[in-house]
Write an enzyme that holds these catalytic residues in place. Structure first.
Site, PDB file in Angstrom:
ATOM      1  N   SER A  10     -36.000   2.259 -48.128  1.00 48.33           N
ATOM      2  CA  SER A  10     -34.992   1.287 -47.726  1.00 48.33           C
ATOM      3  C   SER A  10     -35.785   0.393 -46.874  1.00 48.33           C
ATOM      4  O   SER A  10     -36.167   0.703 -45.663  1.00 48.33           O
ATOM      5  CB  SER A  10     -33.741   1.696 -47.045  1.00 48.33           C
TER       6      SER A  10
ATOM      7  N   HIS B  90     -34.841  -0.068 -52.135  1.00 48.20           N
ATOM      8  CA  HIS B  90     -33.433  -0.270 -51.680  1.00 48.20           C
ATOM      9  C   HIS B  90     -33.467  -1.453 -50.632  1.00 48.20           C
ATOM     10  O   HIS B  90     -34.052  -1.319 -49.739  1.00 48.20           O
ATOM     11  CB  HIS B  90     -33.128   1.045 -51.006  1.00 48.20           C
TER      12      HIS B  90
ATOM     13  N   ASP C 234     -31.151  -3.687 -48.131  1.00 47.10           N
ATOM     14  CA  ASP C 234     -29.637  -3.684 -47.675  1.00 47.10           C
ATOM     15  C   ASP C 234     -29.288  -4.886 -47.319  1.00 47.10           C
ATOM     16  O   ASP C 234     -29.821  -5.592 -46.411  1.00 47.10           O
ATOM     17  CB  ASP C 234     -29.556  -2.782 -46.491  1.00 47.10           C
TER      18      ASP C 234
ATOM     19  N   MET D 180     -26.430  -7.125 -45.415  1.00 49.35           N
ATOM     20  CA  MET D 180     -25.455  -7.063 -44.485  1.00 49.35           C
ATOM     21  C   MET D 180     -24.913  -8.319 -43.863  1.00 49.35           C
ATOM     22  O   MET D 180     -25.897  -9.155 -43.623  1.00 49.35           O
ATOM     23  CB  MET D 180     -25.760  -6.037 -43.267  1.00 49.35           C
TER      24      MET D 180
ATOM     25  N   HIS E 194     -27.939  -3.243 -52.161  1.00 49.39           N
ATOM     26  CA  HIS E 194     -26.969  -2.791 -51.776  1.00 49.39           C
ATOM     27  C   HIS E 194     -26.112  -3.734 -50.863  1.00 49.39           C
ATOM     28  O   HIS E 194     -26.424  -3.908 -49.802  1.00 49.39           O
ATOM     29  CB  HIS E 194     -27.231  -1.185 -50.543  1.00 49.39           C
TER      30      HIS E 194
ATOM     31  N   MET F   3     -23.363  -4.837 -48.383  1.00 54.61           N
ATOM     32  CA  MET F   3     -22.404  -4.358 -47.444  1.00 54.61           C
ATOM     33  C   MET F   3     -21.882  -5.664 -46.748  1.00 54.61           C
ATOM     34  O   MET F   3     -22.209  -5.929 -45.799  1.00 54.61           O
ATOM     35  CB  MET F   3     -23.117  -3.792 -46.221  1.00 54.61           C
TER      36      MET F   3
ATOM     37  N   MET G 252     -22.422   7.159 -49.058  1.00 55.47           N
ATOM     38  CA  MET G 252     -23.035   6.818 -47.833  1.00 55.47           C
ATOM     39  C   MET G 252     -22.955   8.244 -47.051  1.00 55.47           C
ATOM     40  O   MET G 252     -21.869   8.919 -46.941  1.00 55.47           O
ATOM     41  CB  MET G 252     -22.252   5.792 -47.026  1.00 55.47           C
TER      42      MET G 252
ATOM     43  N   ASP H 139     -27.374   7.875 -49.315  1.00 61.86           N
ATOM     44  CA  ASP H 139     -27.932   6.688 -48.531  1.00 61.86           C
ATOM     45  C   ASP H 139     -27.696   7.222 -46.980  1.00 61.86           C
ATOM     46  O   ASP H 139     -26.437   6.972 -46.636  1.00 61.86           O
ATOM     47  CB  ASP H 139     -27.461   5.546 -48.755  1.00 61.86           C
TER      48      ASP H 139
END
Ligand code: DX5
Ligand code: ZN
Length: 220
Positions: free
Chosen positions: A6, A29, A31, A33, A62, A64, A133, A171
């Site tokens: 990540s 990966h 993330d 957000m 991913h 979020m 998660m 994760d």
């Protein structure tokens, strides 16, 4: 067994070079957000597009974020290979997954620690990956929540019963010890941020994580 470092824990001031230090990774990966679905704000499609020029590795994006449907096409155009949406982030998860598939990408579905495994049951005929998660989302460097592994086992049984080839990703809090438990529980894709990029030798960290996961399966 796939290891997905990540880049949340890479050096944001030197992102591409820092991310690339995790040689031997199967995918990166990423993330995303929004400061609403989770308390933190990170990366948008512009950064993903910039990184795409530097990497041939698959990008595991991913999301979020609330209303993920609004942003799927932007991340697809930016060069994502897998887009994962959180079931808690939209009342229309199935539609979001359909949108990812229609963009020609692999679709993942993610559940938070407090979300039961049954929330993915109606998505097993369309999803390519279920992400469980193992920490509360928002930040790297947290400790794995042990009870999340029971859910990995449960999802693993559901996936087997479906008869489909669906990856099971974990994760949060993955290191050389916890990856063993996650692999035994049935996970086959492992996100690791702080363990990989916090290491002085990220490539060696990736290699050792893979060895630990493989030996966990061999001794099962
Ligand atoms: C957390 C993110 C994770 C995070 C994992 O919300 O989804 O991908 O980077 O970090 P570590 O491996 O440090 O727990
Ligand atoms: Zn993540």
């Amino acid at each position: 067994m796939k290891i997905a470092p990540s880049i949340l824990s890479a050096d944001f001031a030197d992102l591409a070079d820092s991310a690339a230090r995790a040689e031997g990774a199967d995918m990166l990966h990423i993330d995303v957000m929004d400061g609403v679905f989770v308390p933190n704000i990170t990366i948008g499609p512009g950064v993903v597009a910039a990184l795409r020029k530097r990497f041939s590795l698959p990008f595991d994006v991913h999301l979020m974020i609330v209303n993920p449907e609004r942003h799927i096409s932007a991340f697809a155009e930016a060069g994502a290979d897998i887009i994962t949406v959180q079931v808690e982030s939209t009342p229309h998860v199935h539609r979001a997954v359909q949108m990812v598939k229609q963009a020609g990408l692999k679709a993942g579905v993610c559940i938070n620690p407090a979300t039961p495994a049954c929330m993915v049951s109606e998505l097993l005929d369309i999803a390519d990956m279920i992400l469980i998660m193992t920490v509360n989302p928002g930040f790297g460097g947290q400790t794995m929540i042990p009870s999340a592994l029971r859910k990995v086992e449960e999802v693993s049984r559901m996936v087997q019963a479906s008869g489909r080839q669906i990856d099971i990703e974990v994760d949060g809090g993955i290191n050389e010890a916890t990856i063993v438990d996650a692999a035994r529980a049935g996970a086959n894709v492992f996100v690791a941020g702080s363990h990989v990029y916090g290491s002085s030798d990220p490539a060696a960290a990736v290699r050792r994580l893979r060895e630990a996961a493989l030996s966990a399966i061999a001794s099962r």
